[in-house]
Design a protein around this motif. Structure first.
Motif, PDB file in Angstrom:
ATOM      1  N   HIS A 123     -43.394 -31.394  28.654  1.00 45.33           N
ATOM      2  CA  HIS A 123     -44.483 -31.839  27.966  1.00 45.33           C
ATOM      3  C   HIS A 123     -45.831 -31.282  28.582  1.00 45.33           C
ATOM      4  N   HIS A 124     -46.859 -31.653  27.745  1.00 42.83           N
ATOM      5  CA  HIS A 124     -48.198 -31.000  28.246  1.00 42.83           C
ATOM      6  C   HIS A 124     -49.040 -32.204  28.769  1.00 42.83           C
ATOM      7  N   ALA A 125     -50.006 -32.223  29.550  1.00 36.06           N
ATOM      8  CA  ALA A 125     -50.842 -33.385  30.046  1.00 36.06           C
ATOM      9  C   ALA A 125     -52.471 -32.727  30.224  1.00 36.06           C
ATOM     10  N   MET A 157     -55.338 -40.255  38.326  1.00 33.63           N
ATOM     11  CA  MET A 157     -54.955 -39.427  37.257  1.00 33.63           C
ATOM     12  C   MET A 157     -53.582 -38.940  37.487  1.00 33.63           C
ATOM     13  N   LEU A 158     -52.394 -39.444  36.831  1.00 27.94           N
ATOM     14  CA  LEU A 158     -51.061 -38.766  37.167  1.00 27.94           C
ATOM     15  C   LEU A 158     -50.915 -37.750  36.175  1.00 27.94           C
ATOM     16  N   THR A 159     -50.099 -36.678  36.757  1.00 30.01           N
ATOM     17  CA  THR A 159     -49.610 -35.567  35.708  1.00 30.01           C
ATOM     18  C   THR A 159     -48.116 -35.575  35.398  1.00 30.01           C
ATOM     19  N   VAL A 160     -47.424 -36.341  36.373  1.00 23.36           N
ATOM     20  CA  VAL A 160     -46.022 -36.591  36.038  1.00 23.36           C
ATOM     21  C   VAL A 160     -45.954 -37.762  35.340  1.00 23.36           C
ATOM     22  N   ASP A 185     -53.061 -33.273  23.992  1.00 24.12           N
ATOM     23  CA  ASP A 185     -52.287 -32.624  24.939  1.00 24.12           C
ATOM     24  C   ASP A 185     -51.343 -31.605  24.251  1.00 24.12           C
ATOM     25  N   PRO A 186     -50.399 -31.824  23.054  1.00 20.59           N
ATOM     26  CA  PRO A 186     -49.734 -30.502  22.665  1.00 20.59           C
ATOM     27  C   PRO A 186     -50.555 -29.483  22.404  1.00 20.59           C
ATOM     28  N   LEU A 187     -52.127 -29.513  22.022  1.00 20.15           N
ATOM     29  CA  LEU A 187     -52.583 -28.334  21.605  1.00 20.15           C
ATOM     30  C   LEU A 187     -53.462 -27.739  22.739  1.00 20.15           C
ATOM     31  N   ILE A 188     -53.837 -28.551  23.787  1.00 14.52           N
ATOM     32  CA  ILE A 188     -54.780 -27.867  24.800  1.00 14.52           C
ATOM     33  C   ILE A 188     -54.591 -28.343  26.034  1.00 14.52           C
ATOM     34  N   GLY A 189     -53.602 -29.189  26.150  1.00 15.11           N
ATOM     35  CA  GLY A 189     -53.144 -29.870  27.439  1.00 15.11           C
ATOM     36  C   GLY A 189     -53.296 -28.872  28.720  1.00 15.11           C
ATOM     37  N   LYS A 190     -54.161 -29.121  29.674  1.00 10.82           N
ATOM     38  CA  LYS A 190     -54.298 -28.599  30.999  1.00 10.82           C
ATOM     39  C   LYS A 190     -53.180 -28.187  31.665  1.00 10.82           C
ATOM     40  N   SER A 191     -52.337 -29.122  31.640  1.00 13.07           N
ATOM     41  CA  SER A 191     -50.967 -29.041  32.376  1.00 13.07           C
ATOM     42  C   SER A 191     -49.586 -28.668  31.605  1.00 13.07           C
ATOM     43  N   PHE A 192     -48.739 -27.921  32.079  1.00 11.26           N
ATOM     44  CA  PHE A 192     -47.262 -27.676  31.752  1.00 11.26           C
ATOM     45  C   PHE A 192     -46.466 -28.678  32.739  1.00 11.26           C
ATOM     46  N   VAL A 193     -45.630 -29.647  32.239  1.00 13.06           N
ATOM     47  CA  VAL A 193     -44.815 -30.437  33.259  1.00 13.06           C
ATOM     48  C   VAL A 193     -43.437 -30.216  32.687  1.00 13.06           C
ATOM     49  N   ALA A 194     -42.483 -29.761  33.677  1.00 10.83           N
ATOM     50  CA  ALA A 194     -41.048 -29.736  33.629  1.00 10.83           C
ATOM     51  C   ALA A 194     -40.418 -30.408  34.385  1.00 10.83           C
ATOM     52  N   TYR A 195     -39.363 -31.100  33.917  1.00  2.59           N
ATOM     53  CA  TYR A 195     -38.359 -32.022  34.623  1.00  2.59           C
ATOM     54  C   TYR A 195     -36.976 -31.432  34.699  1.00  2.59           C
TER      55      TYR A 195
END
Length: 266
Positions: free
Chosen positions: A170-172, A1-4, A225-235
């Protein structure tokens, strides 16, 4: 299960990749499959031994292309055993929320990342994480547990302060937030057959989703994902030095970022 999301975070064969705080190695394995030269580093010796075994199994099975390499090693995120500018890519996934000196970790990642290199950071998202904390003290009040909850703009600000240039977020894992809310509500210490029926049922759904990747759950997660995605991902990228400028010269991006990080730690 990838987050990136590697469609937003391009990886080329031969890239030198550091998966910092690699845990079970999910991102390191994916980078290895894509032909990178991977170093998976974690402070947990048992997990590193397991990651090394998986690297060896992948090599034996021919899962990585020619030229790809993979090393698993124990190490300290605040004192990385690598020279400056050692990596093209750094990934740190679901780690920074555990570390008191998060600015120090960012400074170390910037140090070992080459100018023009790319960095991906993932942390638990503020809203879903606040629900977990509200439902259960045991969720975070454990040794090595979560010590902070990041707001997205806070994390991006710390990345900029360290000298990085964020370029996307984005959120994941929108399907995973309800699972953790259920687990917190019924008892995070209850695992396996001892877990409450709703937790066991939702876990089976997640395993089925990961193994089968059905269209229905893919669409559901994309919507959630945009509503309740468990992770916040930043690049982000580390700025390149202007031609003719050497590292450490007054006014360079590296010096400015290092000074900002030092002020933040003071």
């Amino acid at each position: 299960m990838l987050t990136v999301d590697f469609s937003r975070f391009p990886l080329a064969p031969g890239d030198r990749v550091l998966d910092l705080g690699c845990g079970a190695g999910r991102h390191a394995f994916e980078c290895y499959r894509r032909g990178a030269r991977v170093v998976a580093l974690d402070r947990n010796a048992e997990e590193i031994r397991e990651v090394a075994r998986w690297f060896a199994a992948m090599d034996e099975a021919g899962e990585a292309p020619a030229g790809a390499t993979a090393t698993a090693m124990e190490g300290d995120a605040l004192a990385l055993p690598f020279p400056d500018d050692s990596f093209d890519v750094v990934i740190i996934s679901e780690v920074m929320e555990h570390i008191h000196d998060d600015k120090g970790v960012l400074a170390e990642m910037v140090r070992v990342l080459r100018p023009g290199g790319r960095l991906a950071v993932t942390v638990p998202r503020y809203g879903p994480e606040k629900v977990c904390w509200a439902l259960s003290d045991a969720y975070h009040e454990v040794e090595g547990g979560h010590i902070r909850i990041y707001r997205g703009d806070e994390l991006l600000g710390k990345m900029r302060e360290a000298g990085l240039r964020p370029y996307g977020t984005h959120h994941a894992h929108g399907l995973h937030s309800p699972y953790w809310w259920l687990k917190c509500a019924f008892g995070v210490e209850r695992d396996g057959d001892d877990a409450a029926l709703p937790v066991r049922a939702y876990h089976r759904l997640l395993v089925w989703d990961i193994m089968k990747k059905p269209l229905a759950t893919r669409l559901a997660e994309k919507a959630l994902d945009p509503l309740i995605g468990k992770s916040f991902v930043a690049y982000a990228t580390k700025p390149r030095l202007p031609e003719g400028i050497s590292p450490g010269m007054p006014g360079t991006p590296e010096e400015t970022g290092a000074a900002g990080a030092a002020q933040g730690q003071a």
